[in-house]
Design an enzyme around this catalytic site. Structure first.
Site, PDB file in Angstrom:
ATOM      1  N   HIS A 262     -22.406  -4.854 -27.135  1.00 38.49           N
ATOM      2  CA  HIS A 262     -22.254  -3.975 -25.975  1.00 38.49           C
ATOM      3  C   HIS A 262     -21.753  -2.615 -26.428  1.00 38.49           C
ATOM      4  O   HIS A 262     -20.981  -2.490 -27.371  1.00 38.49           O
ATOM      5  CB  HIS A 262     -21.321  -4.572 -24.912  1.00 38.49           C
TER       6      HIS A 262
ATOM      7  N   VAL B 298     -15.794  -9.780 -26.693  1.00 41.31           N
ATOM      8  CA  VAL B 298     -16.940 -10.505 -26.120  1.00 41.31           C
ATOM      9  C   VAL B 298     -18.068 -10.534 -27.164  1.00 41.31           C
ATOM     10  O   VAL B 298     -18.560  -9.477 -27.581  1.00 41.31           O
ATOM     11  CB  VAL B 298     -17.434  -9.830 -24.821  1.00 41.31           C
TER      12      VAL B 298
HETATM   13  P1  DGP Z   1     -14.858  -5.561 -26.572  1.00 38.92           P
HETATM   14  O1  DGP Z   1     -13.396  -5.563 -26.890  1.00 38.92           O
HETATM   15  O2  DGP Z   1     -15.562  -4.392 -27.211  1.00 38.92           O
HETATM   16  O3  DGP Z   1     -15.527  -6.891 -26.848  1.00 38.92           O
HETATM   17  O4  DGP Z   1     -14.947  -5.265 -25.023  1.00 38.92           O
HETATM   18  C1  DGP Z   1     -15.216  -6.244 -24.081  1.00 38.92           C
HETATM   19  C2  DGP Z   1     -15.042  -5.611 -22.735  1.00 38.92           C
HETATM   20  O5  DGP Z   1     -15.683  -6.421 -21.784  1.00 38.92           O
HETATM   21  C3  DGP Z   1     -13.603  -5.452 -22.275  1.00 38.92           C
HETATM   22  O6  DGP Z   1     -13.327  -4.059 -22.099  1.00 38.92           O
HETATM   23  C4  DGP Z   1     -13.520  -6.184 -20.956  1.00 38.92           C
HETATM   24  C5  DGP Z   1     -14.963  -6.392 -20.576  1.00 38.92           C
HETATM   25  N1  DGP Z   1     -15.248  -7.645 -19.904  1.00 38.92           N
HETATM   26  C6  DGP Z   1     -14.921  -8.891 -20.330  1.00 38.92           C
HETATM   27  N2  DGP Z   1     -15.360  -9.811 -19.466  1.00 38.92           N
HETATM   28  C7  DGP Z   1     -16.012  -9.135 -18.470  1.00 38.92           C
HETATM   29  C8  DGP Z   1     -16.682  -9.546 -17.285  1.00 38.92           C
HETATM   30  O7  DGP Z   1     -16.806 -10.729 -16.958  1.00 38.92           O
HETATM   31  N3  DGP Z   1     -17.193  -8.550 -16.514  1.00 38.92           N
HETATM   32  C9  DGP Z   1     -17.094  -7.230 -16.859  1.00 38.92           C
HETATM   33  N4  DGP Z   1     -17.633  -6.342 -16.027  1.00 38.92           N
HETATM   34  N5  DGP Z   1     -16.460  -6.812 -17.972  1.00 38.92           N
HETATM   35  C10 DGP Z   1     -15.932  -7.762 -18.762  1.00 38.92           C
END
Ligand code: DGP
Length: 113
Positions: free
Chosen positions: A99, A95
């Site tokens: 974060h 994403v």
């Molecule tokens: P990264 O690989 O570090 O970019 O982690 C992205 C994280 O974000 C992954 O563990 C799943 C989470 N994620 C993706 N889309 C959403 C969403 O719409 N809502 C929530 N709560 N988490 C999400």
């Protein structure tokens, strides 16, 4: 607006917001990798750790302080936890909005990569 985390920050997507203030937002990861798996994000859109600037330093410090406080609230401070920021494609970032992952509640692997 196409950034999914900006949409969550703007309240345009349903989500379980555990904490927020003027600068950051905390919510559970949708694909938890541990019993406790929270995401701490800045409300400001920053696409990746590689894009933070000097003026973002207090914000990044605040993200870490927030993670520390959430770990305390969620009861994992004593046993321990892990903070992770994935950056870019080879860093496993999916994403493109900065974060911080807060992982805890089980023995985490000693493998980092
Ligand atoms: P990264 O690989 O570090 O970019 O982690 C992205 C994280 O974000 C992954 O563990 C799943 C989470 N994620 C993706 N889309 C959403 C969403 O719409 N809502 C929530 N709560 N988490 C999400």
């Amino acid at each position: 607006m196409s950034c999914i985390f900006c949409q969550i920050a703007d309240g345009k997507l349903p989500g379980d917001i555990l904490y927020q203030d003027e600068e950051v937002l905390v919510f559970p990861d949708i694909q938890p990798q541990a019993p406790l798996h929270l995401l701490i994000i800045p409300k400001k859109h920053i696409s990746a750790l590689s894009r933070i600037t000097r003026e973002d330093k207090p914000l990044v410090g605040h993200m870490i302080n927030t993670a520390q406080e959430m770990a305390r609230r969620e009861g994992v401070s004593e046993k321990g936890y892990r903070l992770v920021i994935n950056c870019g494609q080879q860093g496993g970032q999916l994403v493109p909005h900065l974060h911080l992952h807060l992982l805890g509640g089980r023995q985490l692997s000693d493998q980092l990569g």
